[in-house]
Design a protein around this motif. Structure first.
Motif, PDB file in Angstrom:
ATOM      1  N   CYS A  79      37.428  36.036   6.204  1.00  0.00           N
ATOM      2  CA  CYS A  79      37.639  37.158   5.285  1.00  0.00           C
ATOM      3  C   CYS A  79      36.383  37.594   4.528  1.00  0.00           C
ATOM      4  N   VAL A  80      35.349  36.753   4.471  1.00  0.00           N
ATOM      5  CA  VAL A  80      34.062  37.150   3.884  1.00  0.00           C
ATOM      6  C   VAL A  80      32.948  36.566   4.754  1.00  0.00           C
ATOM      7  N   PRO A  81      31.698  37.044   4.578  1.00  0.00           N
ATOM      8  CA  PRO A  81      30.590  36.503   5.370  1.00  0.00           C
ATOM      9  C   PRO A  81      30.509  34.986   5.263  1.00  0.00           C
ATOM     10  N   GLU A  82      30.389  34.330   6.425  1.00  0.00           N
ATOM     11  CA  GLU A  82      30.602  32.887   6.472  1.00  0.00           C
ATOM     12  C   GLU A  82      29.519  32.066   5.788  1.00  0.00           C
ATOM     13  N   ASN A  83      28.258  32.517   5.793  1.00  0.00           N
ATOM     14  CA  ASN A  83      27.189  31.685   5.228  1.00  0.00           C
ATOM     15  C   ASN A  83      26.627  32.252   3.929  1.00  0.00           C
ATOM     16  N   ASP A 110      29.976  34.863  -6.311  1.00  0.00           N
ATOM     17  CA  ASP A 110      30.719  36.113  -6.140  1.00  0.00           C
ATOM     18  C   ASP A 110      31.447  36.135  -4.800  1.00  0.00           C
ATOM     19  N   ASN A 111      30.798  35.625  -3.782  1.00  0.00           N
ATOM     20  CA  ASN A 111      31.401  35.599  -2.453  1.00  0.00           C
ATOM     21  C   ASN A 111      32.550  34.595  -2.408  1.00  0.00           C
ATOM     22  N   LEU A 112      32.361  33.445  -3.046  1.00  0.00           N
ATOM     23  CA  LEU A 112      33.425  32.442  -3.106  1.00  0.00           C
ATOM     24  C   LEU A 112      34.635  32.983  -3.870  1.00  0.00           C
TER      25      LEU A 112
END
Length: 335
Positions: free
Chosen positions: A246-250, A255-257
């Motif tokens: 659902c979000v960029p893996e690396n 914010d991404n978490l």
């Protein structure tokens, strides 16, 4: 006459497909057919009087004819259950599956209607919630079908077979392969431990519920396509693919978490509004994310005959192993 030179996977011309395959359907003679997306399966976009269709050409020996027949039976059942999916189209001989005698052997082709809506550049909360509802609906509807002839999404499929494919590509990185092997064993043991304490729902799984396999309409309604990876497995694995993708893996910035957590909560809210999930299944989904990533490595290295080895390099494996390590550590997957 010289022998035909061996090929891994031939690429068909649009004109050849129009003449030999699409002419068997109720389409205009002047319809357009262009290669849309090459890969393990080759997808051709067909435009006829403003209507889009997609012709999937399966590679030789990737799926049996029975496998494909089961895939189409599932999709048609979901369509009858009022679940929006890209449905297959019969030709003028009342057949869904057509054979192509390619230089590498028989390949099967199926024409599909386009899914409703449009592709999405990224997920939002509304789409994620609706996606969860659709996944739950697919699980519920497929439980009402007789058992189809299809493979199992078990640990042999998800871990053992991929690792055998990965090993030759890591001959110069023995420590990294040993890490993947040891981690795979630990992940498998963790799923067994969870199952010893609580039953995990098992049944038809789409197998590839990332957001690249959905279209979304004006009101964020969801239409699903690409059931090529469908099989029988744990539903916790099926929902884990959404969590994985659902979000960029690396990107491990906070914010991404936070965004991943928000979208995952919305997806679960949607799923739970129609079908229950136990705490054990949600816990298992986090374990299956790491398992999914190892499975994907196996798919990628198996596909080098289609897309080459130029991108299966050290950086590729560095990023994959980093994701697995960080995911396990962040979510205490093996604790």
């Amino acid at each position: 006459m010289k022998e035909i030179f061996p090929t891994h996977k031939s690429t068909f011309t649009g004109e050849g497909l129009k003449k030999n395959i699409l002419s068997e359907f109720n389409l205009s003679p002047d319809c357009e057919c262009v290669l849309f997306k090459p890969g393990l399966n080759d997808t051709y976009k067909v435009l006829d009087n403003g209507t889009a269709y997609y012709l999937r050409v399966y590679p030789n020996k990737w799926r049996t004819k029975n496998d494909i027949e089961s895939e189409l039976k599932l999709i048609n059942h979901l369509d009858k259950s009022n679940i929006q999916a890209a449905i297959p189209i019969k030709n003028m001989h009342d057949e869904y599956i057509m054979e192509i005698n390619a230089s590498e052997g028989v390949r099967y082709a199926v024409l599909f209607e386009s899914a409703k809506g449009k592709s999405i550049p990224e997920l939002n909360v509304s789409i994620s919630r609706n996606y969860g509802k659709v996944v739950a609906s697919i699980h519920e509807a497929s439980d009402k079908m007789e058992k189809l002839e299809r493979f199992e999404l078990n640990m042999e499929y998800l871990l053992d077979t991929p690792l055998k494919s990965i090993q030759p590509f890591l001959k110069h990185r023995e420590a990294d392969f040993n890490f993947l092997q040891t981690t795979a064993n630990a992940l498998s043991a963790k799923i067994s431990e969870i199952m010893s304490e609580s039953k995990l729902d098992y049944g038809v799984c789409h197998g590839d519920f990332h957001y690249g396999n959905i279209f979304s309409g004006e009101n964020d309604e969801i239409s699903v396509f690409d059931f090529d990876c469908f099989g029988y497995g744990w539903r916790a694995y099926d929902i884990s693919v959404f969590l994985w993708s659902c979000v960029p893996e690396n990107n491990w910035e906070q914010d991404n978490l936070d965004k991943r957590a928000l979208l995952w909560k919305a997806f679960l809210d949607g799923y739970l509004s129609l079908k229950p999930l136990s705490e054990a299944e949600i816990k298992a989904a986090y374990v299956f994310v790491a398992i999914r990533h190892i499975w994907l490595l196996g798919i990628h290295v198996n596909g080098v005959s289609a897309w080459g080895t130029s991108w299966i390099h050290d950086k590729y494996f560095d990023e994959a192993i980093t994701f697995i390590k960080k995911w396990i550590a962040l979510h205490k997957v093996l604790d």
